[in-house]
Design an enzyme around this catalytic site. Structure first.
Site, short mmCIF file in Angstrom:
data_model
loop_
_atom_site.label_atom_id
_atom_site.label_comp_id
_atom_site.label_asym_id
_atom_site.label_seq_id
_atom_site.Cartn_x
_atom_site.Cartn_y
_atom_site.Cartn_z
CE LYS A 130 12.35 -27.51 -11.78
NZ LYS A 130 11.39 -29.21 -10.25
CG ASP A 170 14.99 -29.80 -9.66
OD1 ASP A 170 13.67 -29.87 -9.09
OD2 ASP A 170 15.68 -29.94 -10.20
P1 NDP Z 1 19.79 -33.41 -5.20
O1 NDP Z 1 20.46 -32.37 -6.04
O2 NDP Z 1 19.77 -32.98 -3.68
O3 NDP Z 1 19.76 -35.11 -5.98
C1 NDP Z 1 19.67 -35.42 -7.08
C2 NDP Z 1 20.15 -36.83 -7.19
O4 NDP Z 1 20.50 -37.71 -8.05
C3 NDP Z 1 22.40 -36.59 -6.36
O5 NDP Z 1 22.43 -38.06 -5.93
C4 NDP Z 1 22.85 -37.40 -7.76
O6 NDP Z 1 24.10 -37.65 -7.59
C5 NDP Z 1 21.27 -37.31 -9.00
N1 NDP Z 1 21.36 -37.61 -10.10
C6 NDP Z 1 21.40 -36.26 -10.66
N2 NDP Z 1 21.39 -36.35 -11.78
C7 NDP Z 1 21.78 -37.67 -12.16
C8 NDP Z 1 21.71 -38.49 -13.03
N3 NDP Z 1 21.65 -37.61 -15.17
N4 NDP Z 1 21.54 -39.68 -13.46
C9 NDP Z 1 21.89 -40.65 -12.43
N5 NDP Z 1 21.63 -39.62 -10.92
C10 NDP Z 1 21.55 -38.55 -11.33
O7 NDP Z 1 18.38 -33.00 -6.25
P2 NDP Z 1 17.03 -33.94 -5.30
O8 NDP Z 1 16.70 -34.83 -4.24
O9 NDP Z 1 16.11 -32.31 -4.89
O10 NDP Z 1 15.83 -33.82 -6.78
C11 NDP Z 1 15.65 -35.22 -7.13
C12 NDP Z 1 15.02 -34.96 -7.89
O11 NDP Z 1 13.49 -34.89 -6.85
C13 NDP Z 1 14.80 -34.29 -9.33
O12 NDP Z 1 14.07 -35.52 -10.11
C14 NDP Z 1 14.33 -33.09 -8.83
O13 NDP Z 1 13.77 -32.55 -9.64
C15 NDP Z 1 12.96 -34.06 -8.00
N6 NDP Z 1 12.12 -33.36 -6.80
C16 NDP Z 1 13.13 -32.66 -5.92
C17 NDP Z 1 11.78 -31.78 -4.88
C18 NDP Z 1 12.82 -31.15 -3.91
O14 NDP Z 1 11.82 -30.62 -2.96
N7 NDP Z 1 13.70 -31.59 -3.67
C19 NDP Z 1 10.72 -31.71 -5.18
C20 NDP Z 1 10.25 -32.15 -6.55
C21 NDP Z 1 11.01 -33.02 -7.29
P3 NDP Z 1 25.14 -36.71 -7.95
O15 NDP Z 1 25.53 -36.62 -6.37
O16 NDP Z 1 26.17 -37.56 -8.67
O17 NDP Z 1 24.61 -35.17 -8.73
#
Ligand code: NDP
Length: 451
Positions: A130, A170
């Site tokens: 990562k 991510d």
């Molecule tokens: P994105 O950047 O597309 O979206 C992240 C979302 O989470 C946004 O809505 C963001 O809001 C919110 N967010 C981020 N940080 C915080 C916080 N500290 N508190 C509250 N909300 C928060 O990311 P992904 O959808 O790709 O990833 C989401 C999760 O899934 C992560 O944990 C990632 O590690 C995990 N994941 C993702 C994969 C993928 O294929 N994309 C694969 C496996 C796991 P805001 O817009 O305000 O930042």
């Protein structure tokens, strides 16, 4: 007898604390795995003698580097970048890059550790890694993001490669950032190779990759429900996040006949009692990816919905919950609220969104609870399939990839049931995922001897 790690869990964890001072997220992730693995290896001396768990909890390497770039006002900005290469026993290091101000070495070490078990569960040949930076893409212009990505890759490129380490996206790293990163890698090395996944279709990306994590999490949820003779159809879902994982999970829930009540971002959540349907999900996707707006705007756009600033959605009554935003977003109190409101199943789209206390609450109540390393493995699985397509120089169609994704999620569910079934039939999915993920990596490490 040779020196071994034949100590009890608490003594082992004391060592982890001592070697990783202040790295709370990493320590939390190690404890969660160690408590299950200790039980599994209790009577298996070979793993103790080879100190497998001790070795797994020590990344192969952690690379930390300075990322220096110029903003639009020509100010020099300095950020810190990292790549954590946790373990490559079963394949090249594989895991995403996160750009977010909350990124620290501890967060990336926890994610790389988790990724090792998750990748193992997919059945594909991928090790765990990562990386990322404490860079906040929010509010930055496209040119600033491009310059940052180029500066980041100018150091990272020497540590990665299609057979060495294959990063992906991510939080904060979507298709725009992957494009800039891949362009810079290609420019520096003069090689076109599958060094990143999550690429756009035009330059070697895989169909189904954007959808894979969210869809996979819902397929896993569907399997958990079917295991207890229930179904998604007619169920009310509470989802956190509004990014890649959350919007695709919402899409799949709707496709399977469920009703999505909430989405959120780091500022608050929206509650739409009439349901967030396909049209509304598309609107959110456009808001978050193209317009780069805030979820609060949803409540202005869709009548009957409400916005709750500074709050998380766990107080909304539901049947199933999918935390899809970030780590530690669902604590013990939130878990109790969900249970009081009648939740039957929780599937984690995000990585470690539930605190250890929250997990204990779910387990005590015998809720169907799937940890991220099992439920969100669909994303990295299709990334693995993107690597295969790049190596073969072919592109597979959506149907084939959809079937492979489904089969992989069903297989992971089966492994969790195999290793996590308790007396009486209830499945502890955390235990199942930890043991199944551990066993494959551990057996490969045993084969290599002392390396
Ligand atoms: P994105 O950047 O597309 O979206 C992240 C979302 O989470 C946004 O809505 C963001 O809001 C919110 N967010 C981020 N940080 C915080 C916080 N500290 N508190 C509250 N909300 C928060 O990311 P992904 O959808 O790709 O990833 C989401 C999760 O899934 C992560 O944990 C990632 O590690 C995990 N994941 C993702 C994969 C993928 O294929 N994309 C694969 C496996 C796991 P805001 O817009 O305000 O930042």
């Amino acid at each position: 007898m040779a020196i071994s790690d034949h100590v009890d869990l608490e003594a082992f964890m004391q060592g982890v604390h001592k070697r990783n001072p202040g790295q709370t997220e990493f320590i939390q992730a190690v404890r969660e795995v160690a408590q299950d693995v200790f039980e599994f290896i209790a009577d298996k001396e070979q793993y103790h003698a080879a100190q497998i768990l001790r070795r797994l909890a020590e990344p192969d390497r952690v690379v930390s580097f300075r990322v220096c770039w110029e903003d639009d006002q020509r100010n020099i900005r300095v950020q810190r970048g990292w790549r954590v290469q946790n373990n490559n026993a079963i394949g090249p290091y594989k895991g995403g890059l996160r750009f977010h101000p909350t990124v620290t070495e501890s967060v990336l070490k926890f994610l790389a550790f988790e990724q090792t078990f998750k990748n193992s569960l997919t059945g594909l040949p991928m090790g765990g890694g990562k990386g990322g930076a404490n860079f906040n893409p929010k509010g930055k212009s496209d040119s600033e993001v491009m310059r940052f990505c180029q500066a980041f890759m100018t150091e990272l490129y020497r540590h990665i490669g299609p057979d060495t380490d294959v990063p992906a996206g991510d939080i904060g790293v979507g298709s725009r950032e992957i494009g800039y990163l891949f362009g810079q890698y290609k420019r520096i090395t003069n090689r076109w190779e599958g060094v990143l996944t999550g690429k756009a279709l035009e330059y070697g990306g895989s169909r189904m990759r954007p959808e894979a994590t969210g869809y996979g999490a819902v397929i896993f949820l569907q399997n958990m429900l079917q295991h207890v003779r229930q179904d998604i159809a007619g169920k009310r879902a509470v989802i956190s996040g509004s990014g890649n994982v959350a919007t695709h999970a919402a899409e799949k829930i709707v496709e399977l006949g469920g009703k999505v009540l909430t989405l959120s971002d780091s500022d608050g959540f929206v509650h739409d009692p009439s349901g967030i349907d396909r049209h509304k999900i598309d609107w959110v996707k456009d808001l978050k990816t193209r317009r780069r707006g805030r979820i609060s705007e949803y409540a202005q756009e869709f009548k009957g919905s409400t916005y709750h600033a500074g709050k998380r959605p766990w107080g909304v009554a539901c049947d199933v919950a999918l935390p899809c935003a970030t780590q530690n977003e669902l604590d013990g109190a939130a878990a109790r609220t969900l249970i009081d409101n009648g939740v039957v199943a929780v599937a984690e789209g995000a990585n470690m969104p539930t605190t250890l206390e929250g997990v204990d609450v779910f387990h005590a109540a015998r809720i169907l609870y799937a940890p991220g390393k099992a439920a969100n493995a669909g994303g990295v699985a299709v990334s693995g399939l993107e690597m295969s397509q790049n190596s073969e120089r072919v592109t597979w169609n959506t149907e084939r990839l959809g079937t492979l994704l489904r089969d992989i999620m069903i297989d992971i569910h089966g492994k969790c049931v195999e290793y996590g079934s308790l007396k009486g039939g209830h499945v502890n999915y955390v235990k199942g995922a930890n043991i199944a993920g551990f066993k494959k990596v551990a057996d490969a490490m045993l084969a290599f001897g002392v390396v």
